[in-house]
Scaffold this motif. Structure first.
Motif, PDB file in Angstrom:
ATOM      1  N   ALA A 148     -69.575  43.573  10.665  1.00  0.00           N
ATOM      2  CA  ALA A 148     -69.915  43.105  11.996  1.00  0.00           C
ATOM      3  C   ALA A 148     -68.623  42.706  12.138  1.00  0.00           C
ATOM      4  O   ALA A 148     -67.590  42.443  12.998  1.00  0.00           O
ATOM      5  CB  ALA A 148     -70.905  42.960  12.833  1.00  0.00           C
ATOM      6  N   CYS A 149     -68.243  41.802  11.486  1.00  0.00           N
ATOM      7  CA  CYS A 149     -67.420  40.426  12.415  1.00  0.00           C
ATOM      8  C   CYS A 149     -65.964  40.914  10.584  1.00  0.00           C
ATOM      9  O   CYS A 149     -64.327  40.443  11.084  1.00  0.00           O
ATOM     10  CB  CYS A 149     -67.991  39.303  11.323  1.00  0.00           C
ATOM     11  N   HIS A 150     -67.019  40.791   9.853  1.00  0.00           N
ATOM     12  CA  HIS A 150     -65.317  40.865   8.215  1.00  0.00           C
ATOM     13  C   HIS A 150     -65.067  42.180   8.123  1.00  0.00           C
ATOM     14  O   HIS A 150     -64.149  42.605   7.481  1.00  0.00           O
ATOM     15  CB  HIS A 150     -65.785  40.552   7.171  1.00  0.00           C
ATOM     16  N   GLY A 151     -65.529  43.559   8.857  1.00  0.00           N
ATOM     17  CA  GLY A 151     -64.970  45.124   8.796  1.00  0.00           C
ATOM     18  C   GLY A 151     -65.152  46.016   7.586  1.00  0.00           C
ATOM     19  O   GLY A 151     -65.850  44.939   6.542  1.00  0.00           O
ATOM     20  N   MET A 152     -65.923  46.944   7.236  1.00  0.00           N
ATOM     21  CA  MET A 152     -66.213  47.930   6.976  1.00  0.00           C
ATOM     22  C   MET A 152     -65.506  47.218   4.788  1.00  0.00           C
ATOM     23  O   MET A 152     -66.716  47.593   4.050  1.00  0.00           O
ATOM     24  CB  MET A 152     -66.407  48.990   6.710  1.00  0.00           C
ATOM     25  N   ASP A 153     -64.604  46.894   5.124  1.00  0.00           N
ATOM     26  CA  ASP A 153     -64.067  46.958   3.551  1.00  0.00           C
ATOM     27  C   ASP A 153     -63.245  45.925   3.864  1.00  0.00           C
ATOM     28  O   ASP A 153     -62.911  45.423   2.823  1.00  0.00           O
ATOM     29  CB  ASP A 153     -62.515  48.186   3.630  1.00  0.00           C
ATOM     30  N   GLY A 154     -64.131  45.410   4.097  1.00  0.00           N
ATOM     31  CA  GLY A 154     -63.844  43.663   4.060  1.00  0.00           C
ATOM     32  C   GLY A 154     -62.663  43.635   4.694  1.00  0.00           C
ATOM     33  O   GLY A 154     -61.697  41.484   4.885  1.00  0.00           O
ATOM     34  N   ASN A 155     -61.823  43.864   5.945  1.00  0.00           N
ATOM     35  CA  ASN A 155     -60.378  43.399   6.551  1.00  0.00           C
ATOM     36  C   ASN A 155     -60.853  43.571   7.856  1.00  0.00           C
ATOM     37  O   ASN A 155     -60.982  44.476   7.997  1.00  0.00           O
ATOM     38  CB  ASN A 155     -59.505  45.063   6.713  1.00  0.00           C
ATOM     39  N   SER A 156     -60.713  42.263   8.267  1.00  0.00           N
ATOM     40  CA  SER A 156     -61.795  42.031   9.488  1.00  0.00           C
ATOM     41  C   SER A 156     -60.623  42.075  10.632  1.00  0.00           C
ATOM     42  O   SER A 156     -59.137  42.567  10.205  1.00  0.00           O
ATOM     43  CB  SER A 156     -61.647  40.763   9.670  1.00  0.00           C
ATOM     44  N   THR A 157     -60.841  42.457  12.004  1.00  0.00           N
ATOM     45  CA  THR A 157     -59.695  43.209  12.617  1.00  0.00           C
ATOM     46  C   THR A 157     -59.534  41.635  13.841  1.00  0.00           C
ATOM     47  O   THR A 157     -59.532  42.167  15.041  1.00  0.00           O
ATOM     48  CB  THR A 157     -60.118  44.599  13.481  1.00  0.00           C
ATOM     49  N   LEU A 158     -60.903  40.635  13.452  1.00  0.00           N
ATOM     50  CA  LEU A 158     -61.404  40.440  14.890  1.00  0.00           C
ATOM     51  C   LEU A 158     -60.344  38.521  13.970  1.00  0.00           C
ATOM     52  O   LEU A 158     -60.672  38.334  13.135  1.00  0.00           O
ATOM     53  CB  LEU A 158     -62.621  39.833  14.676  1.00  0.00           C
ATOM     54  N   ALA A 159     -59.804  37.672  15.091  1.00  0.00           N
ATOM     55  CA  ALA A 159     -58.771  36.828  14.665  1.00  0.00           C
ATOM     56  C   ALA A 159     -59.356  35.354  14.336  1.00  0.00           C
ATOM     57  O   ALA A 159     -59.355  34.760  13.015  1.00  0.00           O
ATOM     58  CB  ALA A 159     -58.410  35.872  15.661  1.00  0.00           C
ATOM     59  N   MET A 160     -60.883  35.136  14.768  1.00  0.00           N
ATOM     60  CA  MET A 160     -62.170  34.236  14.404  1.00  0.00           C
ATOM     61  C   MET A 160     -62.764  35.055  12.866  1.00  0.00           C
ATOM     62  O   MET A 160     -63.036  33.439  12.160  1.00  0.00           O
ATOM     63  CB  MET A 160     -62.604  34.149  15.748  1.00  0.00           C
ATOM     64  N   PHE A 161     -62.489  36.203  12.606  1.00  0.00           N
ATOM     65  CA  PHE A 161     -62.958  36.127  11.038  1.00  0.00           C
ATOM     66  C   PHE A 161     -62.589  36.178  10.015  1.00  0.00           C
ATOM     67  O   PHE A 161     -61.876  37.021  10.449  1.00  0.00           O
ATOM     68  CB  PHE A 161     -64.405  37.429  11.316  1.00  0.00           C
ATOM     69  N   PRO A 162     -62.128  35.457   8.919  1.00  0.00           N
ATOM     70  CA  PRO A 162     -61.895  36.223   7.959  1.00  0.00           C
ATOM     71  C   PRO A 162     -62.042  37.392   7.490  1.00  0.00           C
ATOM     72  O   PRO A 162     -62.490  38.045   6.789  1.00  0.00           O
ATOM     73  CB  PRO A 162     -61.218  35.379   7.121  1.00  0.00           C
TER      74      PRO A 162
END
Length: 212
Positions: A48-62
């Motif tokens: 939910a924060c970091h993306g399914m594959d670890g690529n975040s789409t949200l600016a506040m989460f790396p």
């Protein structure tokens, strides 16, 4: 002969790199026990924060895809043990076992970091500090640890920064500046960030945002 601040920083960088290198080598057998498929299952709570594959789409989460497993594990242990305080990550990490941390960090380390939209406007001061250091040579170049294009140094455990948003970079630098990260190898960043002004942090973050 008394060492300059830059010499002290470079000495510490070499010491940390050696220590992390030994940590990586020392944990090679343990990492063989990591189960990437099991880690993928654990990662579902991270998506939910970091993306399914670890690529975040949200600016506040790396984005954490492609990050070294040793670095990610160190952060998760710090969150779990309360040495790195975060209202979201603390509760998330609290119930993770050592094996689950090993598995989920192996999963994210195996993913590919992508940069969806690199910035077109650079910061000249930020680029200079990244490449050459600053403040009268009292701050070592960021590239010395994090790579020319922010790709990091996995064997040494220095994290990749390309693909991270300016917002997250500034928040991270501020945390180091205020000595709020208590991970095992945070000393070098605390020393560097303590000398950075708010404008320095913005400039460095803007330069990092230009990495492809």
């Amino acid at each position: 002969m008394k060492k300059t601040h830059l010499q002290q920083s470079l000495f510490l960088m070499r010491r940390v790199a050696l220590g992390l290198g030994l940590t990586v080598l020392g944990s090679a057998v343990a990492s063989a026990n990591a189960d990437i498929e099991a880690g993928k299952t654990v990662s579902q709570t991270c998506a939910a924060c970091h993306g399914m594959d670890g690529n975040s789409t949200l600016a506040m989460f790396p984005s954490i895809a492609g990050q070294s497993a040793s670095y990610l594990a160190e952060q998760l242990h710090a969150f779990r043990d309360g040495k790195r305080v975060n209202a979201i990550m603390g509760p998330q990490a609290k119930n993770l076992t050592d094996q689950q941390i090993e598995d989920v960090t192996a999963y994210f380390a195996a993913q590919t970091r992508t940069v969806k939209a690199s910035a077109s406007e650079d910061s000249i001061p930020g680029a200079h500090m990244w490449k050459f250091g600053g403040h009268g040579n009292t701050i070592a170049a960021c590239a010395a640890c994090h790579g020319t294009h922010g790709q990091g140094n996995q064997p040494a455990g220095f994290p990749a920064l390309r693909g991270l948003t300016p917002q997250y970079i500034i928040e991270s630098l501020m945390s180091y500046h205020n000595d709020q990260r208590k991970t095992a190898h945070a000393d070098i960043m605390v020393r560097i960030a303590s000398k950075l002004s708010d404008d320095d942090m913005k400039d460095i973050a803007q330069h990092i945002a230009t990495f492809h």
